[in-house]
Design a protein around this motif. Structure first.
Motif, PDB file in Angstrom:
ATOM      1  N   THR A   1       0.854  -1.193   0.000  1.00  0.00           N
ATOM      2  CA  THR A   1       0.000   0.000   0.000  1.00  0.00           C
ATOM      3  C   THR A   1       0.884   1.235   0.000  1.00  0.00           C
ATOM      4  O   THR A   1       1.908   1.271   0.679  1.00  0.00           O
ATOM      5  CB  THR A   1      -0.891   0.031   1.264  1.00  0.00           C
ATOM      6  OG1 THR A   1      -1.669  -1.153   1.333  1.00  0.00           O
ATOM      7  CG2 THR A   1      -1.807   1.246   1.281  1.00  0.00           C
ATOM      8  N   VAL A   2       0.461   2.250  -0.760  1.00  0.00           N
ATOM      9  CA  VAL A   2       1.080   3.567  -0.686  1.00  0.00           C
ATOM     10  C   VAL A   2       0.043   4.511  -0.097  1.00  0.00           C
ATOM     11  O   VAL A   2      -1.061   4.631  -0.627  1.00  0.00           O
ATOM     12  CB  VAL A   2       1.527   4.086  -2.069  1.00  0.00           C
ATOM     13  CG1 VAL A   2       2.032   5.515  -1.970  1.00  0.00           C
ATOM     14  CG2 VAL A   2       2.592   3.192  -2.656  1.00  0.00           C
ATOM     15  N   VAL A   3       0.392   5.152   1.010  1.00  0.00           N
ATOM     16  CA  VAL A   3      -0.484   6.149   1.618  1.00  0.00           C
ATOM     17  C   VAL A   3       0.154   7.500   1.331  1.00  0.00           C
ATOM     18  O   VAL A   3       1.279   7.769   1.760  1.00  0.00           O
ATOM     19  CB  VAL A   3      -0.647   5.934   3.133  1.00  0.00           C
ATOM     20  CG1 VAL A   3      -1.655   6.932   3.704  1.00  0.00           C
ATOM     21  CG2 VAL A   3      -1.084   4.508   3.442  1.00  0.00           C
ATOM     22  N   GLU A   4      -0.556   8.320   0.566  1.00  0.00           N
ATOM     23  CA  GLU A   4      -0.063   9.649   0.185  1.00  0.00           C
ATOM     24  C   GLU A   4      -0.806  10.694   1.008  1.00  0.00           C
ATOM     25  O   GLU A   4      -2.035  10.754   0.981  1.00  0.00           O
ATOM     26  CB  GLU A   4      -0.303   9.882  -1.303  1.00  0.00           C
ATOM     27  CG  GLU A   4       0.113  11.250  -1.790  1.00  0.00           C
ATOM     28  CD  GLU A   4      -0.228  11.488  -3.249  1.00  0.00           C
ATOM     29  OE1 GLU A   4      -0.183  12.661  -3.654  1.00  0.00           O
ATOM     30  OE2 GLU A   4      -0.538  10.526  -3.982  1.00  0.00           O
ATOM     31  N   PHE A   5      -0.060  11.513   1.726  1.00  0.00           N
ATOM     32  CA  PHE A   5      -0.641  12.579   2.541  1.00  0.00           C
ATOM     33  C   PHE A   5      -0.378  13.924   1.872  1.00  0.00           C
ATOM     34  O   PHE A   5       0.740  14.189   1.407  1.00  0.00           O
ATOM     35  CB  PHE A   5      -0.015  12.598   3.937  1.00  0.00           C
ATOM     36  CG  PHE A   5      -0.369  11.412   4.776  1.00  0.00           C
ATOM     37  CD1 PHE A   5      -1.546  11.381   5.505  1.00  0.00           C
ATOM     38  CD2 PHE A   5       0.472  10.317   4.838  1.00  0.00           C
ATOM     39  CE1 PHE A   5      -1.873  10.282   6.280  1.00  0.00           C
ATOM     40  CE2 PHE A   5       0.158   9.211   5.610  1.00  0.00           C
ATOM     41  CZ  PHE A   5      -1.021   9.196   6.341  1.00  0.00           C
ATOM     42  N   GLY A   6      -1.387  14.782   1.837  1.00  0.00           N
ATOM     43  CA  GLY A   6      -1.239  16.117   1.271  1.00  0.00           C
ATOM     44  C   GLY A   6      -2.576  16.833   1.278  1.00  0.00           C
ATOM     45  O   GLY A   6      -3.519  16.406   1.945  1.00  0.00           O
ATOM     46  N   THR A   7      -2.659  17.916   0.519  1.00  0.00           N
ATOM     47  CA  THR A   7      -3.909  18.644   0.346  1.00  0.00           C
ATOM     48  C   THR A   7      -4.011  19.101  -1.101  1.00  0.00           C
ATOM     49  O   THR A   7      -2.999  19.250  -1.787  1.00  0.00           O
ATOM     50  CB  THR A   7      -4.007  19.900   1.242  1.00  0.00           C
ATOM     51  OG1 THR A   7      -3.033  20.844   0.830  1.00  0.00           O
ATOM     52  CG2 THR A   7      -3.819  19.561   2.711  1.00  0.00           C
ATOM     53  N   ASP A   8      -5.238  19.332  -1.538  1.00  0.00           N
ATOM     54  CA  ASP A   8      -5.446  19.764  -2.919  1.00  0.00           C
ATOM     55  C   ASP A   8      -4.907  21.165  -3.179  1.00  0.00           C
ATOM     56  O   ASP A   8      -4.552  21.497  -4.299  1.00  0.00           O
ATOM     57  CB  ASP A   8      -6.937  19.700  -3.276  1.00  0.00           C
ATOM     58  CG  ASP A   8      -7.450  18.273  -3.315  1.00  0.00           C
ATOM     59  OD1 ASP A   8      -6.678  17.364  -3.668  1.00  0.00           O
ATOM     60  OD2 ASP A   8      -8.634  18.071  -2.985  1.00  0.00           O
ATOM     61  N   TRP A   9      -4.823  22.012  -2.146  1.00  0.00           N
ATOM     62  CA  TRP A   9      -4.366  23.385  -2.342  1.00  0.00           C
ATOM     63  C   TRP A   9      -2.849  23.551  -2.178  1.00  0.00           C
ATOM     64  O   TRP A   9      -2.303  24.622  -2.422  1.00  0.00           O
ATOM     65  CB  TRP A   9      -5.096  24.338  -1.383  1.00  0.00           C
ATOM     66  CG  TRP A   9      -5.033  23.928   0.058  1.00  0.00           C
ATOM     67  CD1 TRP A   9      -5.979  23.239   0.764  1.00  0.00           C
ATOM     68  CD2 TRP A   9      -3.962  24.167   0.982  1.00  0.00           C
ATOM     69  NE1 TRP A   9      -5.568  23.029   2.057  1.00  0.00           N
ATOM     70  CE2 TRP A   9      -4.330  23.598   2.220  1.00  0.00           C
ATOM     71  CE3 TRP A   9      -2.727  24.803   0.889  1.00  0.00           C
ATOM     72  CZ2 TRP A   9      -3.515  23.646   3.345  1.00  0.00           C
ATOM     73  CZ3 TRP A   9      -1.913  24.847   2.012  1.00  0.00           C
ATOM     74  CH2 TRP A   9      -2.313  24.273   3.219  1.00  0.00           C
ATOM     75  N   CYS A  10      -2.164  22.492  -1.789  1.00  0.00           N
ATOM     76  CA  CYS A  10      -0.715  22.551  -1.547  1.00  0.00           C
ATOM     77  C   CYS A  10       0.049  22.598  -2.879  1.00  0.00           C
ATOM     78  O   CYS A  10      -0.084  21.695  -3.712  1.00  0.00           O
ATOM     79  CB  CYS A  10      -0.297  21.326  -0.737  1.00  0.00           C
ATOM     80  SG  CYS A  10       1.476  21.009  -0.682  1.00  0.00           S
TER      81      CYS A  10
ATOM     82  N   ALA B   1       2.580   4.258 -12.180  1.00  0.00           N
ATOM     83  CA  ALA B   1       2.024   3.658 -13.406  1.00  0.00           C
ATOM     84  C   ALA B   1       2.419   2.189 -13.606  1.00  0.00           C
ATOM     85  O   ALA B   1       1.558   1.369 -13.940  1.00  0.00           O
ATOM     86  CB  ALA B   1       2.396   4.496 -14.622  1.00  0.00           C
ATOM     87  N   PRO B   2       3.680   1.799 -13.410  1.00  0.00           N
ATOM     88  CA  PRO B   2       4.033   0.390 -13.613  1.00  0.00           C
ATOM     89  C   PRO B   2       3.472  -0.546 -12.532  1.00  0.00           C
ATOM     90  O   PRO B   2       3.617  -1.754 -12.624  1.00  0.00           O
ATOM     91  CB  PRO B   2       5.558   0.376 -13.566  1.00  0.00           C
ATOM     92  CG  PRO B   2       5.999   1.776 -13.656  1.00  0.00           C
ATOM     93  CD  PRO B   2       4.864   2.614 -13.181  1.00  0.00           C
ATOM     94  N   HIS B   3       2.867   0.016 -11.499  1.00  0.00           N
ATOM     95  CA  HIS B   3       2.376  -0.773 -10.362  1.00  0.00           C
ATOM     96  C   HIS B   3       0.854  -0.665 -10.295  1.00  0.00           C
ATOM     97  O   HIS B   3       0.283  -0.258  -9.277  1.00  0.00           O
ATOM     98  CB  HIS B   3       3.008  -0.282  -9.058  1.00  0.00           C
ATOM     99  CG  HIS B   3       4.494  -0.224  -9.098  1.00  0.00           C
ATOM    100  ND1 HIS B   3       5.285  -1.333  -8.881  1.00  0.00           N
ATOM    101  CD2 HIS B   3       5.352   0.798  -9.369  1.00  0.00           C
ATOM    102  CE1 HIS B   3       6.562  -0.985  -9.002  1.00  0.00           C
ATOM    103  NE2 HIS B   3       6.622   0.294  -9.300  1.00  0.00           N
ATOM    104  N   ALA B   4       0.194  -1.052 -11.388  1.00  0.00           N
ATOM    105  CA  ALA B   4      -1.251  -0.859 -11.530  1.00  0.00           C
ATOM    106  C   ALA B   4      -2.064  -1.491 -10.400  1.00  0.00           C
ATOM    107  O   ALA B   4      -3.086  -0.959 -10.002  1.00  0.00           O
ATOM    108  CB  ALA B   4      -1.716  -1.384 -12.878  1.00  0.00           C
ATOM    109  N   GLY B   5      -1.636  -2.603  -9.860  1.00  0.00           N
ATOM    110  CA  GLY B   5      -2.401  -3.275  -8.808  1.00  0.00           C
ATOM    111  C   GLY B   5      -2.122  -2.766  -7.407  1.00  0.00           C
ATOM    112  O   GLY B   5      -2.727  -3.229  -6.445  1.00  0.00           O
TER     113      GLY B   5
END
Length: 106
Positions: free
Chosen positions: A24-33, A48-52
């Protein structure tokens, strides 16, 4: 160019994230950042190469318990996990290569 997926204001609990099987990749951020916006192309290219691969985009900020449990300080931060255990972290990636290097931990 495709519009990036928005960061979700609804976050799972830390216990739910820790219980996720596999990678799992958990990405933290905000849309306005600005840093988050600038990193989206690199993140998309690296993933992209890790579609699943499970990719959770979680909105972070003061009082957000999931981000606090991971001690997130800067955005975007990508936490790479295997079976609920953090194996790598990329903070403010400058290129897809920064992220791809972290995938070696998975």
């Amino acid at each position: 160019m495709a519009t990036p997926t928005a960061y979700s204001p609804k976050a799972p609990s830390r216990a739910e994230v820790d219980a996720l099987p596999g990678d799992t990749v958990v990405e933290f951020g905000t849309d306005w950042c600005g840093y988050c916006q600038g990193a989206q192309a690199s993140i998309a290219k690296a993933l992209a190469p890790h579609a699943g691969l499970r990719h959770l985009k979680i909105e972070d900020g003061p009082g957000r318990p999931l981000g606090r449990s991971f001690k997130i300080k800067l955005w975007p931060t990508l936490v790479l996990m295997r079976d609920g255990i953090e194996v790598a972290r990329v903070v403010r990636p400058r290129s897809a290569g920064d992220i791809e290097d972290a995938f070696a931990s998975l």
